[in-house]
Structure formats: C-alpha cells, structure tokens
Design an enzyme around this catalytic site. Sequence first.
Site, short mmCIF file in Angstrom:
data_model
loop_
_atom_site.label_atom_id
_atom_site.label_comp_id
_atom_site.label_asym_id
_atom_site.label_seq_id
_atom_site.Cartn_x
_atom_site.Cartn_y
_atom_site.Cartn_z
N SER A 19 0.91 3.71 2.24
CA SER A 19 0.91 4.41 3.53
C SER A 19 2.28 4.95 3.91
O SER A 19 2.37 5.81 4.79
CB SER A 19 0.41 3.48 4.64
OG SER A 19 1.34 2.45 4.90
N LYS A 79 5.39 0.72 9.48
CA LYS A 79 5.22 2.14 9.80
C LYS A 79 6.53 2.66 10.41
O LYS A 79 7.47 1.91 10.64
CB LYS A 79 4.09 2.35 10.80
CG LYS A 79 2.75 1.74 10.42
CD LYS A 79 2.08 2.44 9.26
CE LYS A 79 0.76 1.77 8.91
NZ LYS A 79 0.15 2.36 7.69
N SER A 115 -2.84 6.75 5.88
CA SER A 115 -2.19 5.74 6.70
C SER A 115 -3.08 5.35 7.88
O SER A 115 -3.51 6.21 8.64
CB SER A 115 -0.84 6.25 7.22
OG SER A 115 -0.26 5.31 8.12
N SER A 171 0.84 -1.20 0.00
CA SER A 171 0.00 0.00 0.00
C SER A 171 0.87 1.25 0.00
O SER A 171 2.10 1.17 0.14
CB SER A 171 -0.91 0.01 1.24
OG SER A 171 -0.15 0.32 2.40
#
Length: 251
Positions: free
Chosen positions: A45, A106, A197, A43
């Site tokens: 994010s 992250k 996100s 993705s």
Amino acid sequence: MSEKTNTVEQSSGTIETVKTIGYALLIALVIRALLFQPFSIPSGSMLSTLLIGDYLFVSKYAYGYSKHSLPFSPPLFSGRVFAGEPERGDVIVFKLPRDGRTDYIKRLIGLPGDKIQMRAGQLFINGEAVPRERVEDFLEEDRYGNISRIPRYRETLPNGKSYLTLDELRNGPGDNTGVFTVPAGHYFMMGDNRDNSQDSRIPGAVGYVPFENLVGRAEFIFYSTDGSASFWEFWRWPSVTRWGRIGQGVN
C-alpha cells in the site's frame, strides 16, 4: 563445606543470570515504548516509498505517548502525554480505529479541519489541487520474474513535502471521492499506492484516525529483503537482502 560452597555459588550465579536477563528485557521494553519500535512492511500500500520486506524504525517520541505506545495498548490512561503535533506528509504507524489493535502505516494527508477530495486521481486539499508531476514508471517484479510498469507521480503538499505516488488504474475506485472534512483531533491518512491502499478514503475500513491512535513516525529502513528466502535459509540471506535500501530515510 566445598559442596555447600559450590551449591551456594551456583545458586548465586543463576540469580545473577536471571537478573541480567530481566534487566535486558526491561531496557528493551523501555526502548520500544519510549524511543524506537521496529516495524515490517507486510503489503504494497505504500509502494514505491516502502517495499514489502522493508524493516524500519518508528520513533515513539515524535508525537508523545498514548496507551498505544505500550505493547497490547493497555488502558492505563487516555489521550497523549508530551504530545507533539504531526506534520502533513509524515509517514505514520497507527492503530486501526475500528479495533485499536491492528498496525497500519500510511501518509498523513489531512489535518484537523481540512477538506480532502480526490478528483480523477488528483488530490485536492481545501479546494486546491495538489501539484502532481509525472515521473519515471515504477517497475514491479512478481514472484515469477514478470515486470509491470506502473505510472508514478511526484506530489508536493502545501507545506513543501514532496513524495512519490503510484496510479495504476485510471479512474480507479479511490480516484473520485466526495469531500471529506477532517474532524477535530483526527487525521486523514492515505497510502502512496493510491489504487491499492485501504485508507481514510474508505470510512468503514479506516476512516479518520484519532490523535490517540498514532504510534509513531517512520524514520529509516534498517533492513530489507525481497522475501524469496525462508528465515532458516541463512546461507541465502546475503543474496536476498536489498543492500541499497538499508539506512535509507523514509520520506
């Protein structure tokens, strides 16, 4: 006698082949569990730090080992062994707290005891604004070739760690939050693509991440593709590979 000898030799050869395959699988499992694990970016994010189609290696030894260091997270033990403390700003793969199975990637923003807040798109740590400098826009191309310009900023954390973030929406849903106080033994994670996100700013989705859930630290990109070719279209691989990203460290 010759037929019996041939049968014995064939049986012996088969056993050796099986053993060789078994050893190779065992070595691969050890490397994956203790040293490095490949991870792909599904993705956007973490744009613009990481792109969809990036493949990177995650160091498993960076923070020690927990049950999540092993495939399928078997409940063999709790906590971590040979634990190493993560640093603010590390890009980390972790297991989603709500299910203990899904891999997320992250950036670590908040350490245990920190107070984290977003105000008008600016990050605050323990009441202090994190320096934020406007830099060149990020150019994003969709599948139809259309180009979008997304405002990009350079943030510098209190420990000197610097990285790029995107801020596509003014006063987006995650741009203004209450104060999050990070519990002991947990961490606060955020994506670099701040308006796209799902991270610790959303308690029901991610929330605070326990130390035990950390899988490893993202180290470097070993392959990257723009995704426009199917796996079986091997003749197109050279043209869809992002050659310039191969070997880049993850900052």
